[in-house]
Design a protein around this motif. Structure first.
Motif, PDB file in Angstrom:
ATOM      1  N   ILE A 114     -25.025 -37.794  -8.064  1.00 23.13           N
ATOM      2  CA  ILE A 114     -24.621 -36.663  -7.220  1.00 23.13           C
ATOM      3  C   ILE A 114     -26.069 -36.339  -6.516  1.00 23.13           C
ATOM      4  O   ILE A 114     -27.035 -36.198  -7.337  1.00 23.13           O
ATOM      5  CB  ILE A 114     -24.115 -35.671  -8.188  1.00 23.13           C
ATOM      6  CG1 ILE A 114     -23.018 -36.153  -8.786  1.00 23.13           C
ATOM      7  CG2 ILE A 114     -23.862 -34.591  -7.223  1.00 23.13           C
ATOM      8  CD1 ILE A 114     -22.119 -35.237  -9.545  1.00 23.13           C
ATOM      9  N   ARG A 115     -25.852 -35.816  -5.401  1.00 24.25           N
ATOM     10  CA  ARG A 115     -27.040 -35.418  -4.462  1.00 24.25           C
ATOM     11  C   ARG A 115     -27.625 -34.136  -5.220  1.00 24.25           C
ATOM     12  O   ARG A 115     -26.921 -33.070  -5.762  1.00 24.25           O
ATOM     13  CB  ARG A 115     -26.660 -34.939  -3.118  1.00 24.25           C
ATOM     14  CG  ARG A 115     -26.517 -36.251  -2.023  1.00 24.25           C
ATOM     15  CD  ARG A 115     -26.577 -35.864  -0.705  1.00 24.25           C
ATOM     16  NE  ARG A 115     -26.454 -36.844  -0.027  1.00 24.25           N
ATOM     17  CZ  ARG A 115     -26.191 -36.633   1.352  1.00 24.25           C
ATOM     18  NH1 ARG A 115     -26.093 -35.538   1.891  1.00 24.25           N
ATOM     19  NH2 ARG A 115     -26.170 -37.875   2.018  1.00 24.25           N
ATOM     20  N   SER A 116     -28.885 -34.016  -5.425  1.00 22.54           N
ATOM     21  CA  SER A 116     -29.726 -32.886  -6.202  1.00 22.54           C
ATOM     22  C   SER A 116     -29.225 -31.548  -5.332  1.00 22.54           C
ATOM     23  O   SER A 116     -29.077 -30.662  -5.965  1.00 22.54           O
ATOM     24  CB  SER A 116     -31.186 -32.965  -6.035  1.00 22.54           C
ATOM     25  OG  SER A 116     -31.694 -34.497  -5.746  1.00 22.54           O
ATOM     26  N   TYR A 117     -28.989 -31.850  -4.054  1.00 26.15           N
ATOM     27  CA  TYR A 117     -28.514 -30.634  -3.371  1.00 26.15           C
ATOM     28  C   TYR A 117     -27.216 -30.132  -4.068  1.00 26.15           C
ATOM     29  O   TYR A 117     -27.166 -28.688  -3.938  1.00 26.15           O
ATOM     30  CB  TYR A 117     -28.381 -30.820  -1.937  1.00 26.15           C
ATOM     31  CG  TYR A 117     -27.799 -29.545  -1.131  1.00 26.15           C
ATOM     32  CD1 TYR A 117     -26.462 -29.749  -0.662  1.00 26.15           C
ATOM     33  CD2 TYR A 117     -28.645 -28.657  -0.716  1.00 26.15           C
ATOM     34  CE1 TYR A 117     -25.948 -28.582  -0.316  1.00 26.15           C
ATOM     35  CE2 TYR A 117     -27.889 -27.548   0.051  1.00 26.15           C
ATOM     36  CZ  TYR A 117     -26.665 -27.767   0.595  1.00 26.15           C
ATOM     37  OH  TYR A 117     -26.064 -26.346   1.098  1.00 26.15           O
ATOM     38  N   ARG A 118     -26.202 -31.005  -4.026  1.00 26.98           N
ATOM     39  CA  ARG A 118     -25.153 -30.386  -4.615  1.00 26.98           C
ATOM     40  C   ARG A 118     -25.194 -29.825  -6.196  1.00 26.98           C
ATOM     41  O   ARG A 118     -24.719 -28.945  -6.443  1.00 26.98           O
ATOM     42  CB  ARG A 118     -24.185 -31.657  -4.471  1.00 26.98           C
ATOM     43  CG  ARG A 118     -22.802 -31.399  -5.299  1.00 26.98           C
ATOM     44  CD  ARG A 118     -21.742 -32.684  -5.165  1.00 26.98           C
ATOM     45  NE  ARG A 118     -21.374 -32.616  -3.537  1.00 26.98           N
ATOM     46  CZ  ARG A 118     -20.360 -31.985  -2.974  1.00 26.98           C
ATOM     47  NH1 ARG A 118     -19.801 -30.972  -3.643  1.00 26.98           N
ATOM     48  NH2 ARG A 118     -19.988 -32.056  -1.704  1.00 26.98           N
ATOM     49  N   LYS A 119     -25.733 -30.676  -6.896  1.00 24.10           N
ATOM     50  CA  LYS A 119     -26.142 -29.987  -8.454  1.00 24.10           C
ATOM     51  C   LYS A 119     -26.697 -28.763  -8.402  1.00 24.10           C
ATOM     52  O   LYS A 119     -26.399 -27.972  -8.979  1.00 24.10           O
ATOM     53  CB  LYS A 119     -27.032 -31.240  -9.074  1.00 24.10           C
ATOM     54  CG  LYS A 119     -26.381 -32.276  -9.649  1.00 24.10           C
ATOM     55  CD  LYS A 119     -27.561 -32.822 -10.789  1.00 24.10           C
ATOM     56  CE  LYS A 119     -26.753 -34.383 -11.158  1.00 24.10           C
ATOM     57  NZ  LYS A 119     -27.830 -35.106 -11.442  1.00 24.10           N
TER      58      LYS A 119
END
Lengths: 575, 181
Positions: free
Chosen positions: B60-65
């Motif tokens: 999962i993209r860090s941005y989303r996390k």
């Protein structure tokens, strides 16, 4: 073909929309090469290190739109160390020198400094569109420079970037004379913006069609803006925190009713489920709905909303929609083409939100489905076989079973047959991500059937080198291969070295490839850059001249005309 | 060197998480108890932490996390499972665990602790400032790792920042101030 005047050839080339086609015609003969390069307006560079910026500018002096991609895909998941590279500045500098007529710049996974943005803002008088996706390295100061100097800017689209907040003034830097904005997306900014300045900007940009707000924008502000932009097509709502009894909420409903052109909605970070009713009037027109940042909306409310969205083509949700909710999607959204189901509970503390049942339901209802990203707790071969039969049109199929290496829970078998069915049935499959328990067999199937496959992502899969070799020898159109935590070693790496020159890149991490293997590859193929990326902690040990038997933690191989790059950090060794 | 033993000599057998020797070192007024104590909360968090060890998984993209109120997820898990914190008492060889969320305030907490440690016949637990006649002071470790006296802050603030409790012998608690010289 030399009896065709150049203008005619150029005119014919105008009909070629794909980069690949234009690349191919440019290799036919010198005359065509010349015509093509002078007439190319849109240039796409898939790997910023494959070619020197100056060379691109020299070849395409008439370039108007440039797209460049930097870090490898696995950088999205923190597998690439922070300062690996992918700097935008050299590209902007070269464009400033060689193509001052540049109008559009699209960067993905690159490091963009404020300095680069300032240079960009000042160097291109006709600049119209800036799109930054998954980039980092800049602050709101850089955005201020863009706002200040880019007269006639039409598009500022910031998607999922890490932007440092240096204050809210940047938006006020758009001069009063700026009325040209058509698309403004600052959803990823964490800080506040000057709401008054934003509202005035939105009001005077009469051609604004896409507006995506960040979390800091209040519903009152949103309602005011919507009242001035009845022709809006795409909206990112911001946090959408509002009391349903508040006056602002009523104004919002009223404003939404007037937005008859609205087709795409996203945002909703903090929305209370009750307030979703405000958008029911727009739902029948929606083709795109992104609720994947709204964990507060549980299954039942999601379902109520989706029942109104029968024209939906693209849906992004969280797995709290549950299998039941997906069944509702299947019966309501007959036009659905793309579905993404993200996990709301990342560390799997137990609530099995979606399973194979949800996916099967979707496949039986949505026959037009061609793109899937599905995070789930389990999957069965039977389900995948059914999905393959129902949806033969997949071009992108990405399945992520949260527990790495998990078998089919019904039969305890690996998922080879399920994925095999997918590649056999979906003849147009271009992108595939695997997960679950998988043996070499799945790669045999992929090599044999996935003729159009361009990108393959592998994690915790396979038994032996044979697996990787099946893929390298089989998939004719493979461009990107990324592998992590799989038992592929030097034998696989070196089996078909010529293949890598037909591909953009190969990534392997936590596999069995050794330093010696990488050196051998580099020696055989001078037009590949073989990068060995060491973990910071290990780099002290590495100074001791590691043996060739040492397993390489991370390796990134890509074809290049530019030779070894000169901006690599200490922990990257280019062989 | 300071003597870590309680007056009844059972200090050695006191069970604590942390590196050997740290309890000796942390005898000043401001304490930094070892980090391992984070795991005094839920089994849930422990298995989560273990699963989280695989870098970059799930993809999962860090941005989303990062944009997710992940704390919210954890907080909900906590709320569902109670606010369990460890309670140690000087001179007692084993620790106990209590659920702070079942108490309405400090009075109930003291009563609860009294009941729990009654069998050690150690007398009534003290009130604020370890006043005269009291034998014990109830202290807690907060989010920053500092050792605090229970009762100073509003109850809600207390339960949201309390990581573990320690019932400290009154003599030590009073002696803390003198040791700062």
């Amino acid at each position: 073909m030399t009896y065709f005047p150049e203008e005619v050839v150029e005119h014919i080339f105008d009909f070629l929309s794909s980069h690949r086609d234009r690349n191919i015609v440019s290799t036919v003969c010198k005359a065509w090469y010349r015509v093509e390069r002078l007439s190319r307006r849109i240039v796409f560079v898939g790997n910023c290190y494959a070619v020197r910026p100056g060379r691109v500018m020299a070849r395409f002096p008439g370039m108007k739109c440039l797209s460049v991609k930097g870090k490898p895909h696995f950088a999205d998941f923190n597998l690439v160390p922070h300062d690996w590279g992918g700097f935008a500045l050299p590209w902007i500098e070269a464009a400033a020198r060689g193509c001052p007529g540049l109008e559009e710049l699209r960067l993905k996974r690159m490091v963009v400094s404020d300095e680069s943005l300032e240079l960009l803002a000042r160097s291109f008088p006709n600049f119209k569109a800036l799109v930054l996706v998954s980039c980092e390295g800049f602050t709101t100061d850089g955005l201020a420079a863009i706002a200040t100097h880019c007269r006639g800017l039409r598009e500022l689209d910031l998607q999922e970037n890490e932007v440092e907040d240096h204050g809210r003034q940047w938006l006020s830097c758009f001069p009063d004379s700026c009325t040209s904005l058509e698309s403004l997306n600052f959803a990823c900014l964490k800080g506040e913006v000057n709401a008054g300045a934003l509202e005035r900007l939105v009001a005077r940009c009469v051609n604004l069609r896409s507006l995506k707000l960040n979390r800091a924008i209040s519903v009152e502000s949103l309602a005011r803006m919507l009242a001035r932009t009845p022709h809006l097509v795409e909206l990112g709502t911001g946090s959408f925190t509002v009391e349903h009894r508040a006056e602002a909420y009523q104004r919002l409903i009223h404003a939404f009713r007037k937005c008859k052109s609205l087709k795409s909605l996203s945002g909703f970070w903090d929305v209370a489920p009750r307030c979703l009713q405000s958008i029911y009037s727009i739902c029948p027109n929606l083709t795109v709905l992104n609720l994947s940042y709204a964990p507060a909306i549980q299954g039942a409310d999601l379902v109520k909303l989706i029942r109104h969205c029968f024209k939906l083509q693209k849906l992004w949700v969280l797995d709290c929609i549950r299998d039941k909710g997906l069944a509702v999607v299947a019966s309501t959204c007959q036009e659905l083409q793309e579905l993404r189901v993200f996990p709301s509970d990342i560390y799997g503390t137990g609530t099995a939100a979606v399973t194979e049942e949800g996916l099967v339901a979707i496949s039986s209802g949505c026959s037009k489905l061609n793109s899937l990203l599905y995070f789930c707790h389990q999957m069965t071969n039977a389900a995948l076989i059914t999905v393959a039969k129902n949806c033969p049109h997949f071009t992108r199929f990405r399945l992520c079973i949260l527990d790495p290496g998990k078998p089919d829970p019904d039969t305890n078998q690996p998922l080879d047959e399920g994925f095999g069915a997918i590649v056999r049935s979906c003849k147009d499959l271009r992108r595939l991500s695997l997960s679950g328990l998988l043996t070499d067999k799945v790669f045999l199937y992929i090599g044999e059937y996935a003729a159009r496959l361009e990108m393959l992502s592998i994690a915790f899969a396979g038994d032996s080198d044979k697996g990787m070799v099946y893929v390298l020898n089989g998939c004719k159109n493979l461009r990107k291969l990324e592998i992590r935590d799989s038992p592929f070693g030097d034998a696989a790496l070196l089996e078909n070295v010529g293949k890598y020159e037909t591909m953009r890149s190969l990534w392997m991490s936590s596999c069995d490839v050794t330093l010696g293997g990488c050196k051998a590859l580099a020696a055989k193929m001078p037009r590949l850059n073989v990068e060995v990326i060491n973990d910071r902690d290990e780099s002290d040990e590495m100074e001791e001249n590691p043996s060739d038997m040492h397993k390489v933690e991370k390796m990134y191989v890509y074809r290049t005309l530019a030779g070894a790059r000169n901006d690599a950090p200490e922990f990257v060794e280019i062989l | 060197m300071e003597d870590i033993k309680g007056s009844d000599g059972l200090g050695d057998t006191e069970l604590r998480l942390g590196l050997p020797g740290t309890s000796t070192a942390t005898r000043s007024a401001k304490r930094a108890l070892p980090e391992g104590d984070e795991e005094s909360h839920d089994e849930l968090r422990r298995t989560s932490a273990a699963k989280a060890q695989v870098v970059g998984w799930p993809p999962i993209r860090s941005y989303r996390k990062n944009s997710f109120p992940a704390r919210k997820v954890e907080a909900e898990a906590e709320a569902a499972a109670g606010l369990y914190v460890k309670v140690s008492m000087d001179g007692v060889p084993y620790l106990r665990k209590i659920d702070l969320s079942v108490y309405k305030g400090y009075k109930e907490l003291r009563e609860g602790l009294n009941n729990m440690f009654e069998c050690f016949s150690l007398g009534e637990l003290s009130r604020r400032e370890g006043g005269s006649g009291s034998e014990y002071a109830i202290t807690y470790e907060d989010k920053d790792g500092d050792l605090m006296l229970v009762g100073d802050v509003p109850w809600e603030m207390f339960i949201s920042s309390c990581k573990r409790l320690r019932i400290m012998k009154g003599s030590e608690a009073r002696g803390l101030e003198s040791r700062q010289h």
